[in-house]
Design a protein around this motif. Structure first.
Motif, PDB file in Angstrom:
ATOM      1  N   LEU A  27      -4.083   0.705   1.821  1.00  0.00           N
ATOM      2  CA  LEU A  27      -4.059  -0.325   1.071  1.00  0.00           C
ATOM      3  C   LEU A  27      -5.548  -0.290  -0.047  1.00  0.00           C
ATOM      4  O   LEU A  27      -5.283  -0.388  -1.187  1.00  0.00           O
ATOM      5  CB  LEU A  27      -5.110  -1.439   2.088  1.00  0.00           C
ATOM      6  CG  LEU A  27      -3.950  -1.584   3.447  1.00  0.00           C
ATOM      7  CD1 LEU A  27      -4.675  -2.852   4.080  1.00  0.00           C
ATOM      8  CD2 LEU A  27      -3.003  -2.624   2.674  1.00  0.00           C
ATOM      9  N   GLY A  52       0.670  -1.316   0.014  1.00  0.00           N
ATOM     10  CA  GLY A  52       0.119   0.117   0.196  1.00  0.00           C
ATOM     11  C   GLY A  52       1.128   1.581  -0.115  1.00  0.00           C
ATOM     12  O   GLY A  52       1.971   1.020   0.288  1.00  0.00           O
ATOM     13  N   THR A  92      -6.963   1.396   5.361  1.00  0.00           N
ATOM     14  CA  THR A  92      -6.005   0.859   5.706  1.00  0.00           C
ATOM     15  C   THR A  92      -5.580   0.098   7.021  1.00  0.00           C
ATOM     16  O   THR A  92      -6.241  -0.547   7.800  1.00  0.00           O
ATOM     17  CB  THR A  92      -5.994   2.920   6.695  1.00  0.00           C
ATOM     18  OG1 THR A  92      -6.657   2.845   7.743  1.00  0.00           O
ATOM     19  CG2 THR A  92      -6.201   3.592   5.761  1.00  0.00           C
ATOM     20  N   GLN A 145      -4.597  -5.548  -4.062  1.00  0.00           N
ATOM     21  CA  GLN A 145      -4.430  -6.957  -3.088  1.00  0.00           C
ATOM     22  C   GLN A 145      -4.625  -8.128  -3.434  1.00  0.00           C
ATOM     23  O   GLN A 145      -5.041  -8.105  -4.400  1.00  0.00           O
ATOM     24  CB  GLN A 145      -4.859  -6.686  -1.749  1.00  0.00           C
ATOM     25  CG  GLN A 145      -4.787  -4.992  -1.031  1.00  0.00           C
ATOM     26  CD  GLN A 145      -3.686  -4.867  -0.611  1.00  0.00           C
ATOM     27  OE1 GLN A 145      -2.948  -5.188   0.127  1.00  0.00           O
ATOM     28  NE2 GLN A 145      -3.434  -4.054  -1.252  1.00  0.00           N
TER      29      GLN A 145
END
Length: 193
Positions: A158, A144, A176, A163
């Motif tokens: 993030l 991130g 976050t 992801q």
């Protein structure tokens, strides 16, 4: 005679300072006949500031798309001169005992390791990947944008990076994450090109 990394680091710092450089990291690996001492260097703070000034000038010769702060500014000549002076001192002081070893000197690269609180402060705003010693929200691997580093904790956004793996499954709602500096096993920059 054991390897004395603290003394080696002190000499590396002294040699680097004499050439307006800083030692970012130092590693010793291998055994027996294949030992390698790696030293990662960058320009000192004044040299990095000059590099940042060049980045905003009209005759910008820096790589396009790479923030000036992520560049170490180290040239081949910097590495050569540092290697000659540092290697000579290592041999005179006999700080790497035993048989032969290889001395490698380079810039820390675009995926540089972050290891000190000063690194996290300096690279606030950059994309990073972090591995923790213990899991946070069932995950040890995070990617991130480093939004802040204060009071011994870093905060990652993030949402700045798509992801992967377990992070995608467990942290879908999480935007976050706050990670204590003491829980960081490994951290590196992610190049934004």
């Amino acid at each position: 005679m054991a390897l004395q990394l603290d003394q080696i680091r002190a000499i590396a710092d002294r040699v680097a300072a004499s050439h307006r450089l800083e030692v970012v990291d130092l590693e010793f690996s291998g055994g027996a006949k294949h030992r390698t001492l790696r030293v990662f260097i960058e320009k000192d703070a004044a040299g990095r500031a000059k590099l940042a000034e060049l980045a905003v000038g009209e005759e910008n010769e820096l790589p396009k798309g790479v923030p000036a702060e992520m560049l170490s500014g180290v040239t081949h000549d910097d590495c050569t001169v540092f290697t000659q002076d540092f290697g000579t001192l290592l041999d005179v002081e006999d700080l790497v005992p035993g048989a032969e070893y290889t001395l490698e000197v380079s810039s820390p690269g675009l995926e540089r390791k972050l290891s000190t609180p000063a690194d996290f402060t300096r690279f606030t705003g950059a994309l990073v990947k972090v591995q923790t010693f213990t899991a946070i929200n069932l995950n040890r691997h995070f990617q991130g944008r480093l939004t802040s580093f204060a009071d011994g904790k870093l905060t990652l956004d993030l949402a700045a990076v798509k992801q992967k793996g377990k992070a995608r499954k467990t942290g879908a709602a999480q935007q976050t994450v706050e990670i204590p500096f003491s829980n960081i096993e490994k951290a590196n920059l992610i190049p934004e090109i």
